[in-house]
Design a protein around this motif. Structure first.
Motif, PDB file in Angstrom:
ATOM      1  N   THR A   3       9.503  -6.140  -1.510  1.00 26.79           N
ATOM      2  CA  THR A   3       8.085  -6.466  -1.400  1.00 26.79           C
ATOM      3  C   THR A   3       7.484  -6.751  -2.761  1.00 26.79           C
ATOM      4  O   THR A   3       7.731  -6.021  -3.724  1.00 26.79           O
ATOM      5  N   ILE A   4       6.686  -7.803  -2.814  1.00 30.42           N
ATOM      6  CA  ILE A   4       5.913  -8.124  -4.007  1.00 30.42           C
ATOM      7  C   ILE A   4       4.444  -8.004  -3.635  1.00 30.42           C
ATOM      8  O   ILE A   4       4.012  -8.520  -2.601  1.00 30.42           O
ATOM      9  N   VAL A   5       3.692  -7.303  -4.471  1.00 31.45           N
ATOM     10  CA  VAL A   5       2.245  -7.173  -4.282  1.00 31.45           C
ATOM     11  C   VAL A   5       1.582  -7.787  -5.512  1.00 31.45           C
ATOM     12  O   VAL A   5       1.853  -7.367  -6.641  1.00 31.45           O
ATOM     13  N   ALA A   6       0.746  -8.784  -5.261  1.00 27.69           N
ATOM     14  CA  ALA A   6       0.053  -9.475  -6.354  1.00 27.69           C
ATOM     15  C   ALA A   6      -1.447  -9.257  -6.212  1.00 27.69           C
ATOM     16  O   ALA A   6      -2.004  -9.444  -5.134  1.00 27.69           O
TER      17      ALA A   6
ATOM     18  N   GLN B 107       7.010 -11.490   5.844  1.00 27.03           N
ATOM     19  CA  GLN B 107       5.542 -11.584   5.900  1.00 27.03           C
ATOM     20  C   GLN B 107       5.032 -12.154   4.594  1.00 27.03           C
ATOM     21  O   GLN B 107       5.638 -11.956   3.540  1.00 27.03           O
ATOM     22  N   TRP B 108       3.892 -12.804   4.666  1.00 23.79           N
ATOM     23  CA  TRP B 108       3.186 -13.279   3.469  1.00 23.79           C
ATOM     24  C   TRP B 108       1.706 -13.176   3.810  1.00 23.79           C
ATOM     25  O   TRP B 108       1.153 -14.034   4.488  1.00 23.79           O
ATOM     26  N   GLU B 109       1.076 -12.096   3.403  1.00 23.28           N
ATOM     27  CA  GLU B 109      -0.300 -11.779   3.809  1.00 23.28           C
ATOM     28  C   GLU B 109      -1.255 -11.878   2.630  1.00 23.28           C
ATOM     29  O   GLU B 109      -0.904 -11.527   1.507  1.00 23.28           O
TER      30      GLU B 109
ATOM     31  N   VAL C 246      -2.178 -10.142  -2.427  1.00 24.00           N
ATOM     32  CA  VAL C 246      -1.156 -10.832  -1.647  1.00 24.00           C
ATOM     33  C   VAL C 246       0.017  -9.873  -1.492  1.00 24.00           C
ATOM     34  O   VAL C 246       0.460  -9.266  -2.472  1.00 24.00           O
ATOM     35  N   VAL C 247       0.506  -9.730  -0.260  1.00 24.46           N
ATOM     36  CA  VAL C 247       1.685  -8.913   0.011  1.00 24.46           C
ATOM     37  C   VAL C 247       2.766  -9.843   0.555  1.00 24.46           C
ATOM     38  O   VAL C 247       2.587 -10.465   1.599  1.00 24.46           O
TER      39      VAL C 247
ATOM     40  N   ILE D 231      -2.573 -12.482 -13.236  1.00 20.93           N
ATOM     41  CA  ILE D 231      -2.155 -11.878 -11.963  1.00 20.93           C
ATOM     42  C   ILE D 231      -1.375 -10.601 -12.258  1.00 20.93           C
ATOM     43  O   ILE D 231      -0.479 -10.582 -13.102  1.00 20.93           O
ATOM     44  N   ASP D 232      -1.737  -9.529 -11.571  1.00 19.84           N
ATOM     45  CA  ASP D 232      -1.037  -8.244 -11.673  1.00 19.84           C
ATOM     46  C   ASP D 232       0.027  -8.250 -10.582  1.00 19.84           C
ATOM     47  O   ASP D 232      -0.280  -8.128  -9.398  1.00 19.84           O
ATOM     48  N   LEU D 233       1.286  -8.404 -10.985  1.00 22.85           N
ATOM     49  CA  LEU D 233       2.392  -8.551 -10.048  1.00 22.85           C
ATOM     50  C   LEU D 233       3.255  -7.295 -10.064  1.00 22.85           C
ATOM     51  O   LEU D 233       3.694  -6.859 -11.133  1.00 22.85           O
ATOM     52  N   ARG D 234       3.485  -6.727  -8.881  1.00 19.70           N
ATOM     53  CA  ARG D 234       4.314  -5.519  -8.776  1.00 19.70           C
ATOM     54  C   ARG D 234       5.390  -5.737  -7.738  1.00 19.70           C
ATOM     55  O   ARG D 234       5.163  -6.366  -6.713  1.00 19.70           O
ATOM     56  N   ARG D 235       6.567  -5.186  -8.013  1.00 21.34           N
ATOM     57  CA  ARG D 235       7.730  -5.369  -7.137  1.00 21.34           C
ATOM     58  C   ARG D 235       8.191  -4.014  -6.608  1.00 21.34           C
ATOM     59  O   ARG D 235       8.256  -3.047  -7.357  1.00 21.34           O
TER      60      ARG D 235
END
Length: 107
Positions: A4-7, A40-42, A55-56, A89-93
């Motif tokens: 999962t990537i959360v931006a 998923q791409w939410e 964004v998830v 963008i704050d991107l977390r994996r």
């Protein structure tokens, strides 16, 4: 294991920046949901701060994101969105934990 990537995106204060980012994220979701191995791409907008979006992205595995990065649309996204943002963008994996197995809490 689901990858999962959360931006987190935060726009400039102008209403036009907020609307442009919102529209681009909706468009991106409609395109990226069709990518191979995408679960998923939410897209979400904060209820108390309309400048804040999340964004998830959920993929079957970490290597699945290659299909996302190979999508021609990807090359258009950041050049369009970056000038509209107040900060990078704050991107977390993440790797999702398996919550289907029973666990025992030990003190």
């Amino acid at each position: 294991m689901v990858y999962t990537i959360v931006a987190h995106l935060y726009t400039k204060p102008e209403p036009s920046a907020i609307e442009k980012v919102k529209t681009k994220l909706i468009e991106a979701a409609q395109i990226y949901r069709k990518d191979k191995e995408t679960i998923q791409w939410e897209v979400m907008q904060d209820v108390s701060d309309p400048r804040a979006f999340t964004v998830v992205e959920r993929y079957e595995q970490e290597s699945s994101q290659k299909y996302h990065l190979e999508n021609p649309y990807w090359k258009t996204f950041n050049p369009y969105v970056d000038p509209l943002l107040a900060k990078p963008i704050d991107l977390r994996r993440y790797e999702e934990l398996d919550t289907t197995k029973e666990v025992m809490i030990v003190d």
